[in-house]
Design an enzyme around this catalytic site. Structure first.
Site, PDB file in Angstrom:
ATOM      1  N   SER A  22       4.195  -4.962   6.087  1.00  0.00           N
ATOM      2  CA  SER A  22       4.735  -5.895   5.098  1.00  0.00           C
ATOM      3  C   SER A  22       3.633  -6.269   4.101  1.00  0.00           C
ATOM      4  O   SER A  22       2.471  -6.401   4.481  1.00  0.00           O
ATOM      5  CB  SER A  22       5.248  -7.154   5.815  1.00  0.00           C
ATOM      6  N   PRO A  23       3.983  -6.429   2.815  1.00  0.00           N
ATOM      7  CA  PRO A  23       2.930  -6.789   1.851  1.00  0.00           C
ATOM      8  C   PRO A  23       2.310  -8.136   2.212  1.00  0.00           C
ATOM      9  O   PRO A  23       3.026  -9.112   2.418  1.00  0.00           O
ATOM     10  CB  PRO A  23       3.689  -6.865   0.520  1.00  0.00           C
ATOM     11  N   GLN A  99       3.251  -3.574  -3.991  1.00  0.00           N
ATOM     12  CA  GLN A  99       4.210  -4.582  -4.431  1.00  0.00           C
ATOM     13  C   GLN A  99       3.720  -5.155  -5.754  1.00  0.00           C
ATOM     14  O   GLN A  99       2.592  -5.654  -5.828  1.00  0.00           O
ATOM     15  CB  GLN A  99       4.329  -5.694  -3.385  1.00  0.00           C
ATOM     16  N   TYR A 187       8.976 -16.793  -6.708  1.00  0.00           N
ATOM     17  CA  TYR A 187       8.157 -16.305  -7.818  1.00  0.00           C
ATOM     18  C   TYR A 187       9.045 -15.888  -8.992  1.00  0.00           C
ATOM     19  O   TYR A 187      10.260 -16.063  -8.959  1.00  0.00           O
ATOM     20  CB  TYR A 187       7.228 -15.189  -7.328  1.00  0.00           C
ATOM     21  N   ARG A 235      12.125  -6.699  -3.132  1.00  0.00           N
ATOM     22  CA  ARG A 235      12.158  -7.753  -2.110  1.00  0.00           C
ATOM     23  C   ARG A 235      12.913  -8.953  -2.644  1.00  0.00           C
ATOM     24  O   ARG A 235      12.616  -9.450  -3.743  1.00  0.00           O
ATOM     25  CB  ARG A 235      10.743  -8.154  -1.684  1.00  0.00           C
ATOM     26  N   GLY A 327       4.465  -8.134   9.518  1.00  0.00           N
ATOM     27  CA  GLY A 327       3.340  -8.772   8.843  1.00  0.00           C
ATOM     28  C   GLY A 327       2.307  -9.239   9.853  1.00  0.00           C
ATOM     29  O   GLY A 327       1.404  -8.500  10.258  1.00  0.00           O
ATOM     30  N   ARG A 328       2.480 -10.466  10.312  1.00  0.00           N
ATOM     31  CA  ARG A 328       1.455 -11.083  11.146  1.00  0.00           C
ATOM     32  C   ARG A 328       1.218 -10.330  12.450  1.00  0.00           C
ATOM     33  O   ARG A 328       0.087 -10.299  12.952  1.00  0.00           O
ATOM     34  CB  ARG A 328       1.830 -12.543  11.413  1.00  0.00           C
TER      35      ARG A 328
HETATM   36  C1  LIG Z   1      -1.372 -13.488   5.001  1.00  0.00           C
HETATM   37  C2  LIG Z   1       0.008 -13.248   4.445  1.00  0.00           C
HETATM   38  C3  LIG Z   1       0.163 -12.846   3.131  1.00  0.00           C
HETATM   39  C4  LIG Z   1       1.436 -12.562   2.599  1.00  0.00           C
HETATM   40  N1  LIG Z   1       1.544 -12.075   1.318  1.00  0.00           N
HETATM   41  C5  LIG Z   1       2.737 -11.634   0.880  1.00  0.00           C
HETATM   42  C6  LIG Z   1       2.846 -10.911  -0.324  1.00  0.00           C
HETATM   43  O1  LIG Z   1       1.855 -10.592  -0.987  1.00  0.00           O
HETATM   44  N2  LIG Z   1       4.088 -10.536  -0.732  1.00  0.00           N
HETATM   45  C7  LIG Z   1       5.208 -10.814   0.015  1.00  0.00           C
HETATM   46  O2  LIG Z   1       6.318 -10.459  -0.398  1.00  0.00           O
HETATM   47  N3  LIG Z   1       5.117 -11.462   1.180  1.00  0.00           N
HETATM   48  C8  LIG Z   1       3.928 -11.842   1.647  1.00  0.00           C
HETATM   49  N4  LIG Z   1       3.822 -12.422   2.880  1.00  0.00           N
HETATM   50  C9  LIG Z   1       5.019 -12.478   3.747  1.00  0.00           C
HETATM   51  C10 LIG Z   1       5.050 -11.263   4.680  1.00  0.00           C
HETATM   52  O3  LIG Z   1       5.163 -10.044   3.938  1.00  0.00           O
HETATM   53  C11 LIG Z   1       6.234 -11.322   5.668  1.00  0.00           C
HETATM   54  O4  LIG Z   1       7.438 -11.252   4.937  1.00  0.00           O
HETATM   55  C12 LIG Z   1       6.215 -12.619   6.487  1.00  0.00           C
HETATM   56  O5  LIG Z   1       4.922 -12.865   7.000  1.00  0.00           O
HETATM   57  C13 LIG Z   1       7.221 -12.539   7.646  1.00  0.00           C
HETATM   58  O6  LIG Z   1       6.945 -11.413   8.452  1.00  0.00           O
HETATM   59  P1  LIG Z   1       6.110 -11.565   9.847  1.00  0.00           P
HETATM   60  O7  LIG Z   1       6.835 -12.582  10.694  1.00  0.00           O
HETATM   61  O8  LIG Z   1       6.158 -10.178  10.454  1.00  0.00           O
HETATM   62  O9  LIG Z   1       4.727 -12.001   9.520  1.00  0.00           O
HETATM   63  C14 LIG Z   1       2.579 -12.738   3.411  1.00  0.00           C
HETATM   64  C15 LIG Z   1       2.425 -13.184   4.735  1.00  0.00           C
HETATM   65  C16 LIG Z   1       1.164 -13.415   5.259  1.00  0.00           C
HETATM   66  C17 LIG Z   1       1.037 -13.838   6.702  1.00  0.00           C
END
Ligand SMILES: Cc1cc2nc3c(=O)[nH]c(=O)nc-3n(C[C@H](O)[C@H](O)[C@H](O)COP(=O)(O)O)c2cc1C
Length: 382
Positions: A22-23, A99, A187, A235, A327-328
């Site tokens: 995930s971005p 992205q 955004y 997205r 992501g995390r």
């Molecule tokens: C450190 C961090 C940075 C993130 N930056 C972006 C981003 O640049 N663009 C975006 O669409 N979402 C961003 N997110 C959201 C993640 O892409 C993801 O949708 C969100 O963390 C939920 O997924 P997860 O539960 O697997 O972490 C970010 C999340 C984290 C933790």
């Protein structure tokens, strides 16, 4: 046969499995320039078997930066640094997308670990060194903490779309395989969609059709310069608790798919501090990916607290989404895809790894203890 580990073709691109990074903003660029951090960070996922790496929200305009440490794609000067990341990830046998983002009225925040506040934009130059001008569909601030944005004129909306198109051309020059349009999380793209942020009285505001116009013109314009054999993702915040609903997202997804968007990446929220009416839990956003896939006829990516291999497998196997983004959990365990392949009984999981790792690991992914007769796998039990 694992569905999570089945390949998928998106236009001319073949992903070896359905697992996507995930971005994630890393807040590590300097003046927009990426560096060794980005090569290392994105490379580690590529070296451990994911199907697609997605680079963080990379900004098409300095005024659209979330923080002073966002990565930039608003000038050709950024292309060589981005090319280095792409080449490294490709050398590991993995495709990579970028992205494209613009934070609109929500730009200019301090770094998360410095308190999540808002920068003093009157005294802080944007990352290109110029005066920082917030923009949005209407002159309505995100919250009391934020400055009021300049409402873009129709001519400025046209110029804004040109800005995204120029960024898309640079993404091509850098060698990215996929572009994702960031239309979520409160955004700029989301601001146009939202009746909460968009109070325009012209063709870009009012009815759902008008509020979708910016997103659709943007998708059309980027699709026109993005090669036909490369996929385009978008997205969305499928619901935001502030007036944008799943029915709106289904209508938007249908229209985006008709304009050549290949994957709708299904997130939520971000429009207002307390707007979200969702309680995060495992897979909490997956129902939106399923609804859009079933009702808009668009291929989808599910994201949000997908952490367990069997959970991810079920999302793909039951047709809720075509891809899963993590992501995390991937920050916690960059080798997640390899471990998932082992747990799901995928044949030859080591084939996901470069030989520098695979050669030295036994079938449990540990060091090759089988080479030493009589050595137990667990030192405490030996
Ligand atoms: C450190 C961090 C940075 C993130 N930056 C972006 C981003 O640049 N663009 C975006 O669409 N979402 C961003 N997110 C959201 C993640 O892409 C993801 O949708 C969100 O963390 C939920 O997924 P997860 O539960 O697997 O972490 C970010 C999340 C984290 C933790």
């Amino acid at each position: 046969m694992s569905k999570l580990f089945s390949p998928i073709a998106l236009r001319g691109l073949r992903l070896r499995n359905r697992i996507v990074v995930s971005p994630m903003l890393m807040y590590r660029a300097e003046g927009g320039h990426t560096n060794d951090w980005h090569v290392m960070n994105l490379g580690q996922f590529a070296a451990a078997g994911v199907g697609l790496v997605m680079m963080e929200s990379t900004k098409v305009d300095p005024d659209g930066c979330s923080t002073l440490r966002d990565a930039a794609i608003w000038d050709d000067a950024y292309v060589p640094g981005l090319r280095r990341i792409v080449d490294h990830v490709h050398s590991l046998g993995t495709p990579i997308g970028v992205q494209l983002g613009h934070s609109g009225r929500k730009a200019g925040m301090v770094l998360p670990w410095e308190g999540r506040g808002v920068l003093d934009l009157d005294h802080t130059p944007n990352p290109a060194g110029g005066p920082w001008q917030l923009v949005g569909p209407s002159a309505i601030p995100h919250s009391d903490a934020y400055k009021t944005p300049h409402a873009l004129s129709v001519a400025e909306i046209g110029a804004m779309i040109d800005t995204w198109v120029a960024a898309a051309r640079r993404a091509l020059a850098a060698g990215f395989d996929v572009i994702e349009l960031h239309l979520a999380h409160g955004y700029l793209g989301h601001q146009f969609l939202s009746p909460h942020a968009n109070r325009r009285g012209d063709g870009y505001g009012g009815s759902l059709q008008n509020r979708m116009r910016f997103a659709l013109e943007l998708a059309e314009a980027v699709r026109a310069v993005w090669p036909a054999d490369r996929p385009l993702f978008a997205r969305l915040s499928c619901v935001d608790g502030m007036g944008w609903t799943i029915e709106d997202s289904i209508a938007l997804s249908r229209a985006l798919a008709a304009r050549g968007v290949d994957i709708v990446d299904c997130s939520t929220g971000g429009m207002a501090v307390r707007g979200e009416n969702l309680r995060p839990g495992y897979g909490y956003q997956t129902p939106f990916a399923a609804a859009i896939r079933a009702q808009a006829g668009a291929a989808t990516m599910a994201v949000g607290m997908i952490v367990n291999p069997r959970q991810a497998e079920a999302i793909i196997a039951t047709g809720k989404a075509d891809l899963v983004a993590l992501g995390r959990e991937l920050l916690h365990n960059p080798h997640w895809a390899y471990h998932a392949a082992q747990q799901l009984g995928v044949p030859d999981p080591e084939s996901l790894l470069p030989p520098s790792y695979a050669y030295w690991l036994d079938k449990r992914g540990r060091q090759g203890l089988g080479d030493y007769p009589g050595v137990a796998a667990d030192p405490v039990l030996s």
